[in-house]
Design a protein around this motif. Structure first.
Motif: not given
Length: 505
Positions: A221, A255, A306, A252
């Motif tokens: 990130k 995440d 993603i 992504r």
């Protein structure tokens, strides 16, 4: 492609055609035998039978079915059956070329591996790291102290391989990477493999200063295009396609790794190993047996966030690398029937991640034969180059017009004049479905020509590695046999399974 909708609780399908759209020497763990009638996969003569979950019922959950690995071969087979009757929309089929195609694949396999065909590694990212004959992954493993146990070693390789596969899209013709360790230059997929390995060793993807040899959410990130450009050696004169897209994809991924159930408290891809080993479907024994659909679900569902949600959708749910195809059945009451799924990137990830888990942890994957040949330009290009498939005149003319239009754009190729099609063009969808079908048929013929039977037969993953993917490399057949080559212009990284924006035939 348009919108297909039905009222009430009926299925609705939409396709966003504006969305753009890709190996040390390991011995294969051996091909698994076919599914038995009761849906189980015998691994060895005396091994326990492991049940393989069936896909969702397409009439009840069409989106779930089309996202399953089962659907790839089942749906592609419908297009392949038309090919055997030469009733395709866009290609003429010359089955007299099939034996010649198989013979050419066999000649390459014999050249590189005869007589020890069991030494052929399964297709996967590992071999790319060893470009130039340097066993980089073996060297990496040897560099870690003995206090790093086998499970953590496997986690680290899963970390590395997953990031490297996600970065493995067309780099363009101008980019190259100079290895900091050997000083040699590498290009394309192999260059991206070496680059990602050296970035991994430098701790680029890790947020833990005490352990650079990992990929985690925090490390991903914090990435930006500046850091990625530095790691990939991108400059004004060493340009790589899709730098921003690659960076965004990894951010992504950071995440997605927050799903603790799969990726653990420290949010690492490698923690999927622990998830798989403790999963209720896994047979816990001295040789753990993981059903292939369990790994498939981790990759397709666990990493689903993603990818942008454009592309083909059913009832608002994205189904990834799956497309309507004119050669498929068409039923007004079941609009999903004309969709053929490929899930190429998820299959490439699956092939690649199975290898370190098998090599380091002795994990076996029940149902591995559900995976198909990868429907991409190297495998598919073989069918064009050998004359097995020929683009019909009307489509060839349309593709040439599109090529000329594209050549007017600054930076686009304008020298080699070949038909050009967007990723969602029906020509490309039909071609990819044919690639899946013909690779299955080639496997049977290749094993017959090699005289291999029983447990000695090559698996599909071995034939891909030693044969079709190798002979389908851009221009190899053209150089050796003066046949027409096939190339793909991979602009990349816009949607699930990262299919290139345009294909050149």
């Amino acid at each position: 492609m348009g919108l297909f909708s039905r009222k009430g609780n009926k299925t609705s399908i939409s396709v966003d055609s504006s969305a753009g759209a890709s190996n040390g020497s390991l011995k294969s763990p051996g091909p698994l035998s076919g599914l038995s009638r009761n849906g189980t996969t015998p691994l060895t003569p005396n091994a326990p039978q492991v049940p393989i979950p069936r896909p969702p019922d397409a009439t009840i959950d069409p989106a779930g079915y089309l996202r399953s690995i089962h659907a790839v071969r089942e749906r592609s087979s419908l297009v392949f059956e038309k090919a055997k009757r030469n009733q395709l929309q866009h290609f003429s089929v010359d089955m007299s070329k099939f034996s010649e195609t198989a013979g050419y694949v066999v000649s390459i396999i014999k050249r590189d591996y005869a007589p020890d065909y069991s030494s052929i590694p399964p297709h996967g990212r590992w071999q790319h790291f060893d470009v130039g004959g340097r066993p980089r992954i073996d060297q990496l493993l040897a560099s870690w102290p003995s206090t790093v146990d086998a499970q953590e070693r496997a986690r680290r390789l899963i970390d590395l391989f997953l990031v490297s596969v996600l970065l493995d899209a067309g780099a363009g013709t101008r980019w190259q990477y100079k290895s900091k360790e050997s000083g040699k230059f590498y290009r394309r997929s192999e260059g991206l493999a070496v680059a990602s390995l050296e970035m991994f060793k430098a701790g680029t993807f890790s947020s833990n200063p005490a352990n650079p040899f990992q990929v985690d959410s925090g490390g991903l990130k914090r990435l930006d295009t500046k850091a990625m450009a530095k790691g990939l050696q991108v400059t004004d004169t060493n340009v790589i396609d899709g730098l921003e897209g690659r960076t965004g994809l990894l951010v992504r991924l950071g995440d997605a790794l927050q799903t603790q159930e799969i990726f653990g408290m420290d949010a690492r891809p490698g923690n999927m190993l622990d998830y798989l080993l403790s999963h209720p479907s896994t047979l816990a024994s001295s040789v753990p047996v993981v059903p292939l659909p369990t790994l498939w679900s981790v990759l397709l569902d666990g990493l689903g966030s993603i990818w942008p949600s454009s592309r083909t959708q059913i009832d608002g749910a994205s189904i990834g690398d799956a497309w309507p195809c004119a050669s498929m059945p068409s039923h007004p009451s079941r609009p999903w029937e004309n969709i053929v799924p490929f899930h190429k990137l998820t299959q490439w990830l699956t092939y690649s991640l199975m290898v370190p888990m098998t090599k380091l942890m002795n994990i076996q994957f029940a149902g591995a034969e559900l995976l198909t040949g990868l429907p991409e330009y190297r495998n598919g290009g073989l069918l064009i180059d050998t004359g097995l498939l020929t683009l019909k005149a009307e489509d060839a003319e349309r593709g040439l017009v599109q090529y000329q239009q594209n050549a007017q754009i600054q930076g686009q190729p304008s020298m080699e004049v070949v038909p050009l099609f967007t990723t969602d063009d029906d020509v490309i969808i039909e071609w990819r479905a044919l690639t899946v079908g013909f690779l299955d048929e080639l496997l049977k013929e290749v094993n017959a020509l090699l005289g291999l039977s029983g447990d000695e037969k090559l698996s599909l993953a071995q034939m891909l590695e030693a044969g079709t993917w190798k002979v389908g490399k851009p221009c190899q057949i053209s150089l050796e046999r003066t046949l027409t080559s096939i190339r793909v212009d991979e602009k990349l990284l816009k949607c699930h399974d990262r299919i290139p924006k345009s294909h050149q035939l």
